[in-house]
Design an enzyme around this catalytic site. Structure first.
Site, PDB file in Angstrom:
ATOM      1  N   ASP A   1       5.986   1.694   2.868  1.00 47.46           N
ATOM      2  CA  ASP A   1       5.192   1.174   2.156  1.00 47.46           C
ATOM      3  C   ASP A   1       6.036  -0.479   1.557  1.00 47.46           C
ATOM      4  O   ASP A   1       6.728  -0.160   1.069  1.00 47.46           O
ATOM      5  CB  ASP A   1       4.717   2.049   0.799  1.00 47.46           C
ATOM      6  CG  ASP A   1       3.806   1.390   0.041  1.00 47.46           C
ATOM      7  OD1 ASP A   1       3.744   0.377   0.081  1.00 47.46           O
ATOM      8  OD2 ASP A   1       2.861   1.942  -0.430  1.00 47.46           O
TER       9      ASP A   1
ATOM     10  N   LYS B   1      -2.262  -6.262  -4.196  1.00 43.92           N
ATOM     11  CA  LYS B   1      -1.226  -6.933  -4.698  1.00 43.92           C
ATOM     12  C   LYS B   1      -1.149  -8.245  -4.370  1.00 43.92           C
ATOM     13  O   LYS B   1      -1.736  -8.960  -4.286  1.00 43.92           O
ATOM     14  CB  LYS B   1       0.098  -5.778  -4.592  1.00 43.92           C
ATOM     15  CG  LYS B   1      -0.360  -4.511  -5.050  1.00 43.92           C
ATOM     16  CD  LYS B   1      -1.189  -4.194  -6.455  1.00 43.92           C
ATOM     17  CE  LYS B   1      -1.592  -2.635  -6.770  1.00 43.92           C
ATOM     18  NZ  LYS B   1      -1.820  -1.624  -5.886  1.00 43.92           N
TER      19      LYS B   1
ATOM     20  N   ARG C   1     -18.081  -0.999  10.503  1.00 44.45           N
ATOM     21  CA  ARG C   1     -17.086   0.091   9.854  1.00 44.45           C
ATOM     22  C   ARG C   1     -16.095  -0.030  10.835  1.00 44.45           C
ATOM     23  O   ARG C   1     -14.862   0.517  10.743  1.00 44.45           O
ATOM     24  CB  ARG C   1     -17.814   1.468   9.944  1.00 44.45           C
ATOM     25  CG  ARG C   1     -16.780   2.638   9.605  1.00 44.45           C
ATOM     26  CD  ARG C   1     -17.541   3.689   8.927  1.00 44.45           C
ATOM     27  NE  ARG C   1     -18.853   4.107   9.218  1.00 44.45           N
ATOM     28  CZ  ARG C   1     -19.177   4.802  10.228  1.00 44.45           C
ATOM     29  NH1 ARG C   1     -17.974   5.154  10.993  1.00 44.45           N
ATOM     30  NH2 ARG C   1     -20.344   5.155  10.659  1.00 44.45           N
TER      31      ARG C   1
HETATM   32  N1  LCS Z   1       1.339   1.407  -2.679  1.00 45.14           N
HETATM   33  C1  LCS Z   1       1.745   0.996  -3.830  1.00 45.14           C
HETATM   34  C2  LCS Z   1       3.478   0.742  -3.625  1.00 45.14           C
HETATM   35  C3  LCS Z   1       0.875   0.762  -4.871  1.00 45.14           C
HETATM   36  O1  LCS Z   1       1.831   0.271  -6.026  1.00 45.14           O
HETATM   37  C4  LCS Z   1      -0.090   1.252  -4.865  1.00 45.14           C
HETATM   38  C5  LCS Z   1      -1.076   0.986  -5.906  1.00 45.14           C
HETATM   39  C6  LCS Z   1      -0.852   1.506  -3.817  1.00 45.14           C
HETATM   40  C7  LCS Z   1       0.167   1.988  -2.666  1.00 45.14           C
HETATM   41  C8  LCS Z   1      -2.116   2.006  -3.708  1.00 45.14           C
HETATM   42  O2  LCS Z   1      -3.198   0.839  -3.484  1.00 45.14           O
HETATM   43  P1  LCS Z   1      -4.527   0.816  -3.710  1.00 45.14           P
HETATM   44  O3  LCS Z   1      -5.338   1.883  -3.373  1.00 45.14           O
HETATM   45  O4  LCS Z   1      -4.556   0.634  -5.452  1.00 45.14           O
HETATM   46  O5  LCS Z   1      -4.669  -0.623  -3.421  1.00 45.14           O
HETATM   47  N2  LCS Z   1      -0.200   0.681  -7.188  1.00 45.14           N
HETATM   48  C9  LCS Z   1      -0.762   0.451  -8.478  1.00 45.14           C
HETATM   49  C10 LCS Z   1       0.035   0.437  -9.551  1.00 45.14           C
HETATM   50  O6  LCS Z   1       1.220   0.252  -9.570  1.00 45.14           O
HETATM   51  N3  LCS Z   1      -0.859   0.203 -10.575  1.00 45.14           N
HETATM   52  O7  LCS Z   1      -2.158   0.268 -10.293  1.00 45.14           O
HETATM   53  C11 LCS Z   1      -2.304   0.563  -8.971  1.00 45.14           C
END
Ligand code: LCS
Length: 399
Positions: A187, A212, A62
């Site tokens: 971000d 992503k 962790r």
């Molecule tokens: N930041 C951005 C720009 C994102 O598009 C997402 C998730 C996150 C943070 C959060 O990330 P995660 O916790 O899912 O790894 N975006 C998503 C979307 O556009 N469709 O499904 C998830």
């Protein structure tokens, strides 16, 4: 250039060879997966010293693990940051970054167009703990200044923004944050460090949903934060330690593998996306296309200045509104009807009812998330096949 200065290899070479090279102990070319939750101390004294932070060393996954550390080193290097912290998801990265900077009674400034999950965190959870989120037009430094007061702790932005691909000028935003004496958090999920490095343009912290493009294959949920060493140390030992959103060693390894092909994939995502954006731009059923690489994009000039490429995300507005969108989504054959993004496969979704359904109708209207808006995460398939599929699906959308 000073001839005694080492030449920094290209980004693509760094992605393949990493910052550390082969495993020094075994010569393994692929970073080993240290699938161990705990690490033995040689002596009780050593254990106590590591726990007290007086000696470096792994002790519990962790709080650190060699496979996680290899991914973190790599991300820090690629984003031009001092250090990185890998997390179990992008949301864990965002929440750790923000919670590390605010206390009850504080407020933060945020741009209006954000991933729906981030928006929900800001609108619902943070206020429960006495943290106010003030939405601003981050492109307007005077507005940013006017929204701030003595309890403002950070400015949070997304560029390109999910789902409308709005671009914010990173230099302008970092100057506005600097003038207020607060950090700028960016971000950088849509752009990746291959196309945009916010820390080089004055940002303080970069956040990724590594789910992503960093992973790139739609098989891992993960996140990462990059910033100054002291900030990352606090995030690890005071936030991640308590909140527990740790990445598994196997997922860290999947991300390391993903990074090796990041530039190749991004180039293909980008060239496919540009062709699709151009195709949609001239399609009679399409009212408007949002892609930073199109000259018609309102912030195309800013994108040209701060990005090395435009990425794989395209949004477009159907003339047929919501019902046109439903028909389109139900008519695609090769494209996959799914949320998430950055996968090899092309994904299509409807932000108003899916990724951004956490916005109120008024908030959606404010940022241009209409009922007819469709979002594409363009994959790396043959672009002619993708266009043919969109073409046949658009033919079914009523005029
Ligand atoms: N930041 C951005 C720009 C994102 O598009 C997402 C998730 C996150 C943070 C959060 O990330 P995660 O916790 O899912 O790894 N975006 C998503 C979307 O556009 N469709 O499904 C998830």
């Amino acid at each position: 250039m000073n001839p005694s200065e080492p030449v920094r290899p290209s980004f693509a070479t760094l992605c393949v060879h990493g910052s550390g090279g082969v495993d020094p102990q075994t010569g393994a070319v692929s970073t080993p997966i240290y699938q161990s939750s705990t690490f033995a101390f040689r002596t009780a004294e050593e254990g106590a010293a590591i726990f007290a932070g007086q000696r470096e060393g792994y002790f519990y996954t962790r709080l650190g693990n060699p496979t996680q550390a290899a991914f973190e080193r790599e991300m820090a290097f690629l984003e031009s940051g001092e250090a990185a912290l890998a997390t179990s998801s992008g949301m864990a990265a965002t929440s750790i970054a923000v919670l590390g900077l605010v206390q009850s009674g504080d407020n933060l400034l945020a741009s209006r167009t954000l991933y729906g999950g981030t928006h929900k965190l800001f609108c619902t959870l943070l206020p429960r703990f006495g943290v106010e989120v003030r939405y601003v037009d981050a492109a307007d430094p005077a507005g940013v200044r006017a929204a701030a007061d003595g309890r403002t702790r950070l400015l949070f932005i997304e560029t390109p923004a999910n789902p409308t691909l709005q671009i914010l000028d990173l230099r302008t935003c970092s100057a506005a944050a600097r003038a207020l004496g607060i950090p700028l958090l960016v971000d950088n999920t849509f752009a990746t460090p291959y196309y945009q490095r916010p820390l080089e343009l004055g940002a303080d912290v970069v956040i990724h949903s590594a789910t992503k493009y960093i992973g790139g294959h739609g098989d891992t949920v993960a996140g990462v934060l990059v910033g100054r060493a002291d900030f990352i140390r606090t995030a690890r030992f005071e936030l991640l330690r308590d909140l527990g959103g740790v990445i598994s060693p196997f997922n860290a390894w999947l991300l390391l593998r993903g990074l090796k092909t990041l530039p190749v994939r991004m180039d293909r995502h980008s060239s496919n996306a540009l062709e699709i954006a151009q195709f949609l731009n001239f399609h009679p059923k399409v009212a408007r296309v949002w892609y930073p690489g199109l000259r018609t994009h309102p912030q195309h000039e800013i994108a040209l200045r701060q990005m090395r490429g435009f990425g794989g995300m395209v949004a477009f507005e159907l003339k047929g509104g919501r019902s046109g969108g439903v028909t389109l989504l139900n008519s695609v054959k090769l494209l996959t009807l799914a949320v998430s993004l950055g996968d090899c496969d092309t994904l299509i979704e409807h932000p108003a009812s899916m990724t951004h359904s956490t916005y109120s109708p008024e908030q959606m209207a404010e940022v241009g998330i209409t009922e007819g808006l469709v979002r594409l995460s363009v994959g790396i398939e043959g672009v002619d096949d993708l266009i043919a599929d969109l073409d046949q699906a658009l033919a079914r959308v009523p005029d």
